[in-house]
Design an enzyme around this catalytic site. Structure first.
Site, short mmCIF file in Angstrom:
data_model
loop_
_atom_site.label_atom_id
_atom_site.label_comp_id
_atom_site.label_asym_id
_atom_site.label_seq_id
_atom_site.Cartn_x
_atom_site.Cartn_y
_atom_site.Cartn_z
N HIS A 61 -23.85 3.94 3.58
CA HIS A 61 -22.98 3.05 2.99
C HIS A 61 -22.78 3.65 1.38
O HIS A 61 -23.68 3.98 0.67
CB HIS A 61 -23.26 1.71 3.10
CG HIS A 61 -24.29 1.35 2.17
ND1 HIS A 61 -24.29 0.80 1.07
CD2 HIS A 61 -25.65 1.27 2.78
CE1 HIS A 61 -25.64 0.27 0.72
NE2 HIS A 61 -26.52 0.52 1.73
N ASP A 162 -29.83 2.86 -3.43
CA ASP A 162 -29.22 2.13 -2.36
C ASP A 162 -27.81 1.96 -2.32
O ASP A 162 -27.40 1.11 -3.03
CB ASP A 162 -29.71 0.62 -1.88
CG ASP A 162 -29.36 -0.10 -1.06
OD1 ASP A 162 -28.74 0.42 -0.17
OD2 ASP A 162 -29.79 -1.41 -0.94
N GLU A 192 -21.31 -2.50 3.01
CA GLU A 192 -22.48 -2.71 3.71
C GLU A 192 -23.27 -3.99 3.17
O GLU A 192 -23.88 -4.78 3.83
CB GLU A 192 -23.32 -1.53 3.63
CG GLU A 192 -24.41 -1.63 4.47
CD GLU A 192 -25.90 -1.91 3.97
OE1 GLU A 192 -26.98 -2.45 4.82
OE2 GLU A 192 -25.82 -2.13 2.75
N GLU A 193 -23.14 -3.93 1.75
CA GLU A 193 -24.02 -4.94 1.04
C GLU A 193 -23.68 -6.33 1.27
O GLU A 193 -24.09 -7.23 0.86
CB GLU A 193 -24.27 -4.62 -0.23
CG GLU A 193 -24.73 -3.34 -0.69
CD GLU A 193 -26.26 -3.01 -0.26
OE1 GLU A 193 -26.90 -4.19 -0.01
OE2 GLU A 193 -26.83 -2.10 -0.63
N ASP A 215 -30.11 4.93 5.25
CA ASP A 215 -30.25 4.08 4.10
C ASP A 215 -31.64 4.04 3.68
O ASP A 215 -32.55 4.57 3.98
CB ASP A 215 -29.84 2.47 4.85
CG ASP A 215 -29.35 1.73 3.90
OD1 ASP A 215 -29.51 1.93 2.55
OD2 ASP A 215 -28.48 0.69 3.95
N HIS A 301 -32.66 -3.02 -4.67
CA HIS A 301 -31.74 -4.02 -5.05
C HIS A 301 -32.22 -4.58 -6.73
O HIS A 301 -31.60 -5.55 -7.33
CB HIS A 301 -31.43 -5.23 -4.21
CG HIS A 301 -30.71 -4.97 -2.89
ND1 HIS A 301 -30.11 -6.04 -2.34
CD2 HIS A 301 -30.50 -3.48 -2.35
CE1 HIS A 301 -29.48 -5.70 -1.43
NE2 HIS A 301 -29.45 -4.14 -1.43
#
Ligand code: CO
Ligand code: ZN
Length: 333
Positions: A61, A162, A192-193, A215, A301
């Site tokens: 992603h 990420d 994606e998130e 990922d 994150h």
């Protein structure tokens, strides 16, 4: 490759606003594929044709977590909601940059319970404006975390590792790979998130015979961290389970056998919370055998996510080997 990673992570493209990163990726992958398409959601689909071969979709992603402005008060303070999994304890004191170029810092209301971490609705972005007019922010404007690439030698740090590190692994693999047993659909997915939305439509469109997501995954190797077997620097991880999928046992077997035959270090991954594009591919149409090749990452994150350069190199090696070794999928017949 480090230069490519730096460019990828420093390009701001939160979920739903992937224009900038798509251009960067398109420019870098164009020489290594036969055909490039962009679907209605903005997924970048890069094809290497091979007549009559099994069709593999590899998804990395290209979006990142971010923030969206919901309100600007008369003093110019901007309230926001998260785009994806933004944690309050990573926000205070952080810097953000809106896609229109306006920068700001995240402040927080005074609290009567200082031991508690305030929720995002108690926070605001201060863009240095005196009032709403000079703030230059509209409702719905989107911001990314502002944090440059940091080279710690063997380990690399940035926001948006990420999943720009997955993007980098996919680009670099196609750059190095001469032949494959598959017809390859390298997909750089959007959104994606916010719930694997891009991979959902991409997988429907591609209709692959098997799917592999690239990922990041969390690690259990920091002081008093989560209980998890994955560590930084011990090799890429082969996903067995996360909260969104049980990876296909045939795909797990294929990945482990291939890693062992090629003497590439790998780790078995069980992630308690989180999911990837692998889920979207697995549940596409009437089902697709799917798995995930994960790059171990600390502080997922947070605005400073850390990966190990050897894990990245070994992820490229393993992906290249996988693309040259056909899996045995027939035993469900
Ligand atoms: Co994520
Ligand atoms: Zn991710």
């Amino acid at each position: 490759m480090k230069e490519l990673i730096k460019t990828l992570v420093e390009t701001n493209s939160p979920s739903g606003y992937e224009n900038s990163i798509r251009q960067v990726i398109r420019h870098n992958i164009e020489p290594y594929v036969d055909e490039i398409k962009v679907d209605a959601l903005g997924n970048l689909l890069c094809v290497r044709h091979k007549e009559g071969a099994l069709k593999i979709m590899i998804s990395a992603h290209m979006d990142e977590i971010g923030l969206m402005a919901t309100h600007v008060d008369q003093n110019g303070f901007v309230r926001f909601i998260p785009l994806g999994g933004v944690y309050p304890h990573h926000c205070i004191g952080g810097r953000v940059r809106f896609l229109n170029g306006v920068s700001g810092v995240i402040g927080v209301e005074r609290t009567t319970t200082p031991q508690e971490i305030p929720s995002l609705d108690k926070m605001f972005i201060d863009v240095g404006a005196a009032n709403a007019q000079t703030a230059q922010i509209k409702i719905g404007d989107v911001a990314a975390f502002d944090r440059p690439f940091l080279d710690l030698g063997k380990r690399w740090v940035s926001k948006a590792m990420d999943d720009r590190i997955g993007v980098a692994v996919l680009i670099e693999t196609l750059k190095q790979l001469q032949n494959s047993v598959f017809e390859i659909y390298a997909v750089f997915s959007v959104q994606e998130e916010v719930g694997v939305r891009g991979a959902t439509t991409a997988a429907f469109g591609v209709a692959p015979d098997l799917g592999l997501a690239l990922d990041v995954t969390a690690t259990g190797d920091t002081p008093k961290g989560i209980k998890m077997e994955v560590e930084l620097g011990k090799g890429p991880a082969i996903k067995i389970r996360d909260s969104g999928m049980l990876a296909d046992p045939r795909i797990i077997h294929w990945m482990i056998q291939t890693a062992e035959q090629a003497s590439i270090p790998y780790q078995r991954e069980i992630l308690e919370f989180g999911g990837t594009d692998g889920r979207a591919m697995q549940l596409s149409r009437s089902g697709v055998p799917a798995g995930v090749l994960s790059i171990p990452c600390r502080y997922v994150h947070a605005p400073s996510e850390m990966v190990d350069s050897e894990d990245v190199e070994n992820a490229i090696l393993l992906l290249s080997e996988l693309l040259n070794n056909p899996p045995k999928l027939e035993f469900l017949a």
